[in-house]
Design a protein around this motif. Sequence first.
Motif, PDB file in Angstrom:
ATOM      1  N   ILE A 215       0.867  -1.148  -0.078  1.00  0.00           N
ATOM      2  CA  ILE A 215       0.120  -0.124  -0.087  1.00  0.00           C
ATOM      3  C   ILE A 215       1.003   1.216   0.107  1.00  0.00           C
ATOM      4  N   LEU A 216       1.951   1.348   0.939  1.00  0.00           N
ATOM      5  CA  LEU A 216       2.903   2.434   0.960  1.00  0.00           C
ATOM      6  C   LEU A 216       3.276   2.654  -0.489  1.00  0.00           C
ATOM      7  N   LEU A 217       3.871   1.657  -1.295  1.00  0.00           N
ATOM      8  CA  LEU A 217       4.495   1.725  -2.311  1.00  0.00           C
ATOM      9  C   LEU A 217       3.318   2.317  -3.660  1.00  0.00           C
ATOM     10  N   ASP A 218       2.109   1.757  -3.658  1.00  0.00           N
ATOM     11  CA  ASP A 218       1.348   2.374  -4.386  1.00  0.00           C
ATOM     12  C   ASP A 218       1.041   3.876  -4.263  1.00  0.00           C
ATOM     13  N   ILE A 219       0.594   4.039  -2.893  1.00  0.00           N
ATOM     14  CA  ILE A 219       0.373   5.416  -2.451  1.00  0.00           C
ATOM     15  C   ILE A 219       1.583   6.477  -3.049  1.00  0.00           C
ATOM     16  N   VAL A 220       2.897   6.051  -2.733  1.00  0.00           N
ATOM     17  CA  VAL A 220       3.843   7.033  -3.190  1.00  0.00           C
ATOM     18  C   VAL A 220       4.122   7.139  -4.708  1.00  0.00           C
ATOM     19  N   ARG A 221       3.566   5.971  -5.457  1.00  0.00           N
ATOM     20  CA  ARG A 221       3.796   5.884  -6.660  1.00  0.00           C
ATOM     21  C   ARG A 221       2.845   7.006  -7.554  1.00  0.00           C
ATOM     22  N   HIS A 222       1.460   6.658  -6.963  1.00  0.00           N
ATOM     23  CA  HIS A 222       0.328   7.477  -7.496  1.00  0.00           C
ATOM     24  C   HIS A 222       0.568   9.034  -6.953  1.00  0.00           C
ATOM     25  N   VAL A 223       1.026   9.329  -5.835  1.00  0.00           N
ATOM     26  CA  VAL A 223       1.060  10.864  -5.535  1.00  0.00           C
ATOM     27  C   VAL A 223       2.190  11.337  -6.257  1.00  0.00           C
ATOM     28  N   VAL A 224       3.238  10.677  -6.404  1.00  0.00           N
ATOM     29  CA  VAL A 224       4.300  11.291  -7.343  1.00  0.00           C
ATOM     30  C   VAL A 224       3.954  11.622  -8.710  1.00  0.00           C
ATOM     31  N   SER A 225       3.085  10.557  -9.221  1.00  0.00           N
ATOM     32  CA  SER A 225       2.630  10.835 -10.777  1.00  0.00           C
ATOM     33  C   SER A 225       1.571  11.802 -10.824  1.00  0.00           C
ATOM     34  N   ALA A 226       0.527  12.003  -9.808  1.00  0.00           N
ATOM     35  CA  ALA A 226      -0.399  12.868  -9.920  1.00  0.00           C
ATOM     36  C   ALA A 226      -0.125  14.164  -9.521  1.00  0.00           C
ATOM     37  N   LEU A 227       0.743  14.384  -8.558  1.00  0.00           N
ATOM     38  CA  LEU A 227       1.231  15.618  -8.035  1.00  0.00           C
ATOM     39  C   LEU A 227       2.794  15.653  -8.030  1.00  0.00           C
ATOM     40  N   PRO A 228       3.003  16.260  -9.120  1.00  0.00           N
ATOM     41  CA  PRO A 228       4.614  16.203  -9.625  1.00  0.00           C
ATOM     42  C   PRO A 228       5.431  17.342  -8.798  1.00  0.00           C
ATOM     43  N   HIS A 229       4.424  18.460  -8.113  1.00  0.00           N
ATOM     44  CA  HIS A 229       5.262  19.432  -7.419  1.00  0.00           C
ATOM     45  C   HIS A 229       5.186  19.247  -6.143  1.00  0.00           C
ATOM     46  N   TYR A 230       4.615  17.941  -5.592  1.00  0.00           N
ATOM     47  CA  TYR A 230       4.356  17.831  -4.065  1.00  0.00           C
ATOM     48  C   TYR A 230       5.535  17.473  -3.506  1.00  0.00           C
ATOM     49  N   SER A 231       5.861  17.626  -2.268  1.00  0.00           N
ATOM     50  CA  SER A 231       7.135  17.325  -1.543  1.00  0.00           C
ATOM     51  C   SER A 231       7.699  16.156  -1.496  1.00  0.00           C
ATOM     52  N   ILE A 232       6.642  14.861  -1.542  1.00  0.00           N
ATOM     53  CA  ILE A 232       7.162  13.583  -1.895  1.00  0.00           C
ATOM     54  C   ILE A 232       7.369  13.593  -3.132  1.00  0.00           C
ATOM     55  N   GLY A 233       8.777  13.559  -3.497  1.00  0.00           N
ATOM     56  CA  GLY A 233       9.150  13.266  -4.881  1.00  0.00           C
ATOM     57  C   GLY A 233       9.936  12.047  -5.321  1.00  0.00           C
ATOM     58  N   GLU A 234      10.650  12.190  -6.331  1.00  0.00           N
ATOM     59  CA  GLU A 234      11.205  10.821  -6.977  1.00  0.00           C
ATOM     60  C   GLU A 234      12.175  10.370  -6.103  1.00  0.00           C
ATOM     61  N   SER A 235      12.716  11.170  -5.157  1.00  0.00           N
ATOM     62  CA  SER A 235      14.006  10.375  -4.165  1.00  0.00           C
ATOM     63  C   SER A 235      13.026   9.799  -3.126  1.00  0.00           C
ATOM     64  N   ARG A 236      12.086   9.879  -2.648  1.00  0.00           N
ATOM     65  CA  ARG A 236      11.155   9.121  -1.608  1.00  0.00           C
ATOM     66  C   ARG A 236      10.685   8.098  -2.534  1.00  0.00           C
ATOM     67  N   LEU A 237      10.190   8.116  -3.678  1.00  0.00           N
ATOM     68  CA  LEU A 237       9.544   7.016  -4.347  1.00  0.00           C
ATOM     69  C   LEU A 237      10.993   5.974  -4.578  1.00  0.00           C
ATOM     70  N   ASN A 238      12.003   6.290  -4.997  1.00  0.00           N
ATOM     71  CA  ASN A 238      13.271   5.502  -5.073  1.00  0.00           C
ATOM     72  C   ASN A 238      13.577   4.581  -3.649  1.00  0.00           C
ATOM     73  N   SER A 239      13.344   5.538  -2.689  1.00  0.00           N
ATOM     74  CA  SER A 239      13.777   4.872  -1.424  1.00  0.00           C
ATOM     75  C   SER A 239      12.715   3.868  -1.162  1.00  0.00           C
ATOM     76  N   VAL A 240      11.488   4.132  -1.398  1.00  0.00           N
ATOM     77  CA  VAL A 240      10.328   3.055  -1.042  1.00  0.00           C
ATOM     78  C   VAL A 240      10.758   1.843  -1.697  1.00  0.00           C
ATOM     79  N   LEU A 241      10.862   2.020  -3.236  1.00  0.00           N
ATOM     80  CA  LEU A 241      11.096   0.926  -4.185  1.00  0.00           C
ATOM     81  C   LEU A 241      12.342  -0.044  -3.570  1.00  0.00           C
ATOM     82  N   SER A 242      13.387   0.791  -3.233  1.00  0.00           N
ATOM     83  CA  SER A 242      14.607  -0.079  -2.774  1.00  0.00           C
ATOM     84  C   SER A 242      14.312  -0.765  -1.666  1.00  0.00           C
ATOM     85  N   ARG A 243      13.692  -0.456  -0.652  1.00  0.00           N
ATOM     86  CA  ARG A 243      13.168  -1.176   0.365  1.00  0.00           C
ATOM     87  C   ARG A 243      12.373  -2.267   0.227  1.00  0.00           C
TER      88      ARG A 243
END
Length: 612
Positions: A215-243
């Motif tokens: 669920i965390l992964l899908d939340i971050v993926r969709h937030v990054v995609s839908a809200l590109p200017h939001y503070s949760i950016g690609e770096s956070r997505l990469n961190s969640v993906l790596s884990r």
Amino acid sequence: MEETGRKYWVNTLVRIAHPVLSASAVGQLKRLMPIESKIDRSRVTHLEAVARLLAGMAPWLELRSSETEEEGLREAYAERARQAIDSITRPDSPDYVDVLSCGTVYAQPLVDAAFLAHAIVRAPNELWHKLASTVKQNVVIALKRTRRIQPCWNNWLLFSAMIEVALLTIGDDYDVMRIDYAIRQHEQWYKGDGTYGDGPEFHWDYYNSFVIQPILLDIVRHVVSALPHYSIGESRLNSVLSRARRFAAVQEMLISPEGTFPAFGRSITYRCGAFHLLAQMAMLKQLPQEVSPPQVRCALEAVIKRCLEVPGTFDDNGWLRIGLCGSQPTLGEPYISTGSLYLCSTAFLPLGIPSHDEFWSGQTHHGLHKKYGPVWITQLTTLYRTSPERPKGLIDDSLILWDVEMLISNREGYEMFSIDGPLYKLLSISYKFVVLNIVFLISCIPIITIPISTVGIFVVARKIIDREDYSVLREFWYGVRQNWKQGLLAGGLFFIILCSVEMDLHMSIGIHSSLSVIAMYMILLISCIGILHIYPLIVYTKSTVKGLLLNAFKLILYRPWLTFFNVVILNVMFFVCMKFPILFFALFFSLSAIATNWFVRRKIQSLTFQEE
């Protein structure tokens, strides 16, 4: 010949889904679905079944197939899924589930509304865009109503966030704060090596796969995609993906060539749903480099067969039964019911991968190599060669069987005294009872703290009844901090009543009025019974003081025989402790809180209360 590959996966998923969607599509789910559970879960189990099933089916429903037979099945079940969504969200439907029907006593509808939201996010075309406008409106209303339910301070934060992500995905109003809070809080709860805590503490169970990481992964993926200017950016997505990749690698290694895996922790009756994350990473093509897609296909297929093909897994009408391998009702926790079990569908997420993909067409070797590969075999044989008890020359597959047999034979004589044995469990729970009792007595020394300390002991008592992992001190002080105002007001009210009754009692004795004395004793007894109900209500509900009083009065009148038995048991314990004073200081208050919580909870399960 044994059926394998994509056709086997599709047929097995359809077997799981057919009773649920066929009944729900025609508004007969509540009438036809059997409910197997330890406590009454009839208000939530039907939503559980539909939402959890669709969370796993969604990628397959979304993917159009080039195979005529599979495409026919997919279209038929996609239509039934839409009818099921209509059925559980339409107020005039026989299968309608009101997400607030349980108040906040049981916040379970928040969980399964989130699984339904997750299904919509995973299959927006089939499970959202093709819905009728009135059905869409009902779904949005249901999702937004869950905002009144306060999530627990653990993985439940993700359920609130997933609902908001679904609203974001469908273009409705969403609360970005709920999303942001869940993401940032889980960042703080990360424990290392690909694993998150379920709340502040680490838990040995499969919830990193059941809920947290998928669920965390899908939340971050969709937030990054839908809200590109939001503070949760690609770096956070990469961190969640790596884990998630790291945890997927661990999950793959947990599966034996025969499809067995370590059965530990809560909710093990979700069966192959324990590998939700591994299935999701395969579907997203985000597997770790050392794990190949065909390798995961073989591993998951072995688990699916091991968990779902054992006799007794399904009843005569095709409904799942509680258990890990077959029917094992004793494995179910109190929150487990028939609907809960359909989380096993999440192991089938790779059906969202096209049939021509490497996942389905790639070849693997047989035996141990079919899953682990030569590197793992080298490590395994090296490990066993160093074992002083290893039979000489044993370096093939029989090595594993020998080790398991040795483990079982060595354990049989020590089961009673092992950490999982009955003696250890008895001593462990007795120790916690004593600690809770002592902590309560110490916290009551200033006298004025008695009411708020009572809240703390009832909070811990609830944890004991729910059989949750807990720390006595942490839960006690957490309960005090969260509910001290209501506890103090309830205690103050009782003190006022007690003083009034005492004064009236002296006056009645002075005028020699036996009726007045009896009346005063009755008022005192009713006040004590009211307090017995108020403190559990503070723990189980979120109500105003007025609501607490009304609800306590309602509980006093409801099933009075339970109140009678509660009072009798408390009196028996009191007289026993008077006979043996050491028990008074060691166990009386903790056992009294647990007994009272148990009786009041039996009433709460059947009532709807006035909330804030």
